[in-house]
Design an enzyme around this catalytic site. Structure first.
Site, short mmCIF file in Angstrom:
data_model
loop_
_atom_site.label_atom_id
_atom_site.label_comp_id
_atom_site.label_asym_id
_atom_site.label_seq_id
_atom_site.Cartn_x
_atom_site.Cartn_y
_atom_site.Cartn_z
N LEU A 1 42.67 77.31 6.64
CA LEU A 1 41.30 77.44 6.14
C LEU A 1 40.41 78.19 7.13
CD1 LEU A 1 39.62 76.63 3.68
CD2 LEU A 1 39.03 74.52 4.86
N HIS B 1 56.84 63.86 12.22
CA HIS B 1 55.98 62.75 12.63
C HIS B 1 56.20 61.51 11.76
CE1 HIS B 1 52.97 65.72 14.73
NE2 HIS B 1 54.06 65.50 15.44
N GLY C 1 48.02 75.15 7.38
CA GLY C 1 47.13 73.99 7.39
C GLY C 1 47.30 73.06 8.57
N ASN D 1 53.27 66.09 8.31
CA ASN D 1 52.61 65.12 7.42
C ASN D 1 53.53 63.95 7.13
OD1 ASN D 1 50.59 66.97 7.39
ND2 ASN D 1 51.10 67.82 5.38
N TYR E 1 47.31 52.39 7.99
CA TYR E 1 48.49 52.93 7.32
C TYR E 1 48.70 52.31 5.93
CZ TYR E 1 49.39 55.65 11.41
OH TYR E 1 49.25 56.59 12.40
N ASP F 1 52.96 62.13 4.38
CA ASP F 1 52.98 61.95 2.91
C ASP F 1 54.28 62.51 2.34
OD1 ASP F 1 52.71 64.79 2.05
OD2 ASP F 1 50.69 64.68 2.89
N SER G 1 45.98 72.49 12.80
CA SER G 1 44.96 72.92 13.76
C SER G 1 45.56 73.46 15.06
CB SER G 1 44.03 71.75 14.08
OG SER G 1 44.79 70.68 14.64
N CYS H 1 61.83 41.88 8.32
CA CYS H 1 62.66 43.09 8.41
C CYS H 1 63.93 42.87 7.60
CB CYS H 1 63.00 43.36 9.87
SG CYS H 1 64.30 44.60 10.08
N ALA I 1 44.87 76.66 1.34
CA ALA I 1 46.33 76.75 1.16
C ALA I 1 46.69 76.91 -0.32
CB ALA I 1 46.99 75.50 1.73
C1 BJW Z 1 43.19 73.68 5.53
C2 BJW Z 1 42.65 73.17 4.38
C3 BJW Z 1 43.05 73.79 3.21
C4 BJW Z 1 41.83 72.03 5.94
N1 BJW Z 1 43.90 74.80 3.25
N2 BJW Z 1 44.03 74.69 5.56
C5 BJW Z 1 51.86 69.63 25.82
C6 BJW Z 1 50.58 69.94 26.20
C7 BJW Z 1 49.56 69.00 26.08
C8 BJW Z 1 49.82 67.73 25.54
C9 BJW Z 1 51.11 67.44 25.17
C10 BJW Z 1 52.09 68.38 25.29
N3 BJW Z 1 53.24 67.83 24.83
C11 BJW Z 1 52.98 66.58 24.38
C12 BJW Z 1 51.68 66.30 24.58
C13 BJW Z 1 51.01 65.03 24.24
C14 BJW Z 1 50.69 64.89 22.78
C15 BJW Z 1 49.67 65.95 22.36
O1 BJW Z 1 49.96 66.94 21.74
N4 BJW Z 1 48.43 65.71 22.69
C16 BJW Z 1 47.36 66.63 22.28
C17 BJW Z 1 46.18 65.82 21.80
C18 BJW Z 1 47.09 67.58 23.39
N5 BJW Z 1 51.86 64.95 21.92
C19 BJW Z 1 52.66 63.89 21.73
O2 BJW Z 1 52.44 62.85 22.32
C20 BJW Z 1 53.83 64.05 20.80
N6 BJW Z 1 55.02 63.57 21.42
C21 BJW Z 1 55.66 64.26 22.37
O3 BJW Z 1 55.29 65.35 22.74
O4 BJW Z 1 56.79 63.62 22.82
C22 BJW Z 1 57.48 64.19 23.91
C23 BJW Z 1 57.33 63.23 25.08
C24 BJW Z 1 57.18 61.89 24.87
C25 BJW Z 1 57.05 61.03 25.94
C26 BJW Z 1 57.03 61.56 27.22
C27 BJW Z 1 57.17 62.92 27.41
C28 BJW Z 1 57.34 63.75 26.33
C29 BJW Z 1 53.65 63.17 19.56
C30 BJW Z 1 52.53 63.64 18.69
C31 BJW Z 1 52.35 62.66 17.53
C32 BJW Z 1 51.17 63.04 16.63
N7 BJW Z 1 50.94 61.97 15.70
C33 BJW Z 1 49.96 62.14 14.64
C34 BJW Z 1 49.89 60.84 13.80
C35 BJW Z 1 51.11 60.74 12.90
C36 BJW Z 1 51.00 59.61 11.94
C37 BJW Z 1 49.82 59.74 11.00
O5 BJW Z 1 49.77 60.61 10.14
O6 BJW Z 1 48.91 58.91 11.15
O7 BJW Z 1 50.33 63.24 13.81
S1 BJW Z 1 48.34 62.60 15.26
C38 BJW Z 1 47.97 63.68 13.92
O8 BJW Z 1 47.87 65.05 14.41
C39 BJW Z 1 49.21 63.65 13.00
C40 BJW Z 1 49.34 65.09 12.61
O9 BJW Z 1 50.65 65.36 12.14
C41 BJW Z 1 48.98 65.81 13.89
C42 BJW Z 1 48.56 67.25 13.69
O10 BJW Z 1 47.42 67.35 12.90
P1 BJW Z 1 47.29 68.53 11.83
O11 BJW Z 1 48.28 68.34 10.76
O12 BJW Z 1 47.28 69.82 12.52
O13 BJW Z 1 45.85 68.19 11.17
P2 BJW Z 1 44.39 68.59 11.68
O14 BJW Z 1 43.44 67.71 10.98
O15 BJW Z 1 44.32 68.63 13.16
O16 BJW Z 1 44.21 70.10 11.17
C43 BJW Z 1 44.13 70.42 9.80
C44 BJW Z 1 43.98 71.93 9.68
O17 BJW Z 1 44.02 72.26 8.31
C45 BJW Z 1 42.64 72.45 10.23
O18 BJW Z 1 42.89 73.60 11.06
C46 BJW Z 1 41.86 72.86 8.98
O19 BJW Z 1 41.05 74.02 9.17
C47 BJW Z 1 42.98 73.14 8.01
N8 BJW Z 1 42.63 72.91 6.62
N9 BJW Z 1 41.77 72.11 4.74
C48 BJW Z 1 44.35 75.22 4.49
N10 BJW Z 1 42.53 73.36 2.01
ZN ZN Z 2 64.72 44.48 12.34
#
Ligand code: BJW
Ligand code: ZN
Length: 233
Positions: A200, A107, A173, A90, A54, A92, A175, A134, A217
């Site tokens: 994309l 997030h 953008g 995001n 980070y 950012d 997945s 802190c 995008a």
């Molecule tokens: C372009 C491009 C261009 C490229 N133009 N496009 C239900 C079912 C199954 C699982 C779960 C569920 N509910 C919850 C879960 C568990 C879990 C989860 O989803 N797991 C999956 C792996 C299945 N979810 C969670 O744990 C979430 N919490 C939650 O649900 O709490 C409720 C709860 C809690 C406790 C008990 C019970 C319930 C929290 C999720 C947190 C995600 N965190 C991250 C890190 C954040 C910090 C950081 O940035 O480091 O978030 S992981 C990462 O993935 C980040 C992103 O925001 C997130 C999504 O990714 P994103 O943005 O989609 O990026 P990519 O890389 O995947 O895709 C990019 C896309 O862009 C691609 O399609 C490209 O083609 C495209 N692209 N260039 C246009 N130029």
């Molecule tokens: Zn504190």
């Protein structure tokens, strides 16, 4: 005619600004997959590595700028005002730097720190890996203010209220691999909204959208915003 629009953005909208996505070919950070650094377990096991991930990304933010897609969404806010909500996954700040004001960071944010002791959240633009005190309680228990797997995303109530009253839901953008964001298209459809995906490539949820357009995008978002502007005149 003004419409109520919810836009969900993901890492793909910031790709053309030079920030890596998570699940594309460039989605590794020093050999780590995001799932290995974006969890509370990883942080407890190896805080130094997670802080470095980070701290690197926070520093990288200073060298990048919003692209045509962020700027187009800021122009759309000028037209739609309160009827537009941008929900970003995001961490950012490129939407804000482009001029968007109605942005929800479900997030969390790189430029914020969260204290594990007092739960305070503090604007933060420095490294965290060196254990700063802190500002709230003085402990060295600050962590990145981001939402890891298994943690509750921010502002879900607000987002769900906006989705159920929306006329149009647009995902840009992202997945469709991470919930609950990946479920928003179903929620919007159930509420009677039209749905549009701008990505994309096809995503894991493309088939759920009324219309799915493929391309960068930086091209698709300005084109779509120009269409909405023309309809709103
Ligand atoms: C372009 C491009 C261009 C490229 N133009 N496009 C239900 C079912 C199954 C699982 C779960 C569920 N509910 C919850 C879960 C568990 C879990 C989860 O989803 N797991 C999956 C792996 C299945 N979810 C969670 O744990 C979430 N919490 C939650 O649900 O709490 C409720 C709860 C809690 C406790 C008990 C019970 C319930 C929290 C999720 C947190 C995600 N965190 C991250 C890190 C954040 C910090 C950081 O940035 O480091 O978030 S992981 C990462 O993935 C980040 C992103 O925001 C997130 C999504 O990714 P994103 O943005 O989609 O990026 P990519 O890389 O995947 O895709 C990019 C896309 O862009 C691609 O399609 C490209 O083609 C495209 N692209 N260039 C246009 N130029
Ligand atoms: Zn504190």
């Amino acid at each position: 005619m003004l419409v109520k629009v919810v836009v969900l953005t993901g890492a793909g909208i910031s790709a053309e600004s030079g920030l890596a996505t998570f699940r594309d070919a460039d989605g590794l950070w020093q050999g780590h997959h995001v799932d290995n650094v974006a969890t509370p377990e990883a942080f407890h096991r190896d805080p130094a590595t997670v802080h470095r991930f980070y701290d690197d990304r926070r520093r990288e933010l200073r060298a990048v700028a919003p692209n045509a897609a962020h700027l187009a969404l800021a122009r759309l806010e000028q037209v739609l005002g309160d009827e537009l909500l941008v929900v970003t996954q995001n961490v950012d700040d490129l939407h804000e730097r482009a001029g968007s004001r109605r942005v929800v960071h479900m997030h969390g944010e790189l430029l914020s720190a969260l204290c594990d002791s007092c739960q305070g959240r503090f604007a933060w633009d420095d490294d965290l890996g060196d254990g700063p005190a802190c500002p709230g309680c003085g402990n060295d228990t600050l962590r990145p203010d981001v939402v890891w797997f298994g943690e509750m995303p921010y502002d879900l109530d607000l987002i769900e209220r906006a989705l159920v009253r929306s006329d149009l839901f647009v995902a840009i953008g992202t997945s469709g691999a991470v919930y609950p964001a990946a479920g928003f298209v179903r929620m919007a459809t159930r509420a009677g909204a039209k749905t549009l995906e701008l990505n994309l490539d096809s995503s894991e949820t493309s088939h759920l959208f009324d219309d799915a357009r493929q391309g960068p995008a930086g091209k698709l978002v300005p084109e779509w915003v120009a269409d909405v502007q023309a309809l709103s005149r």
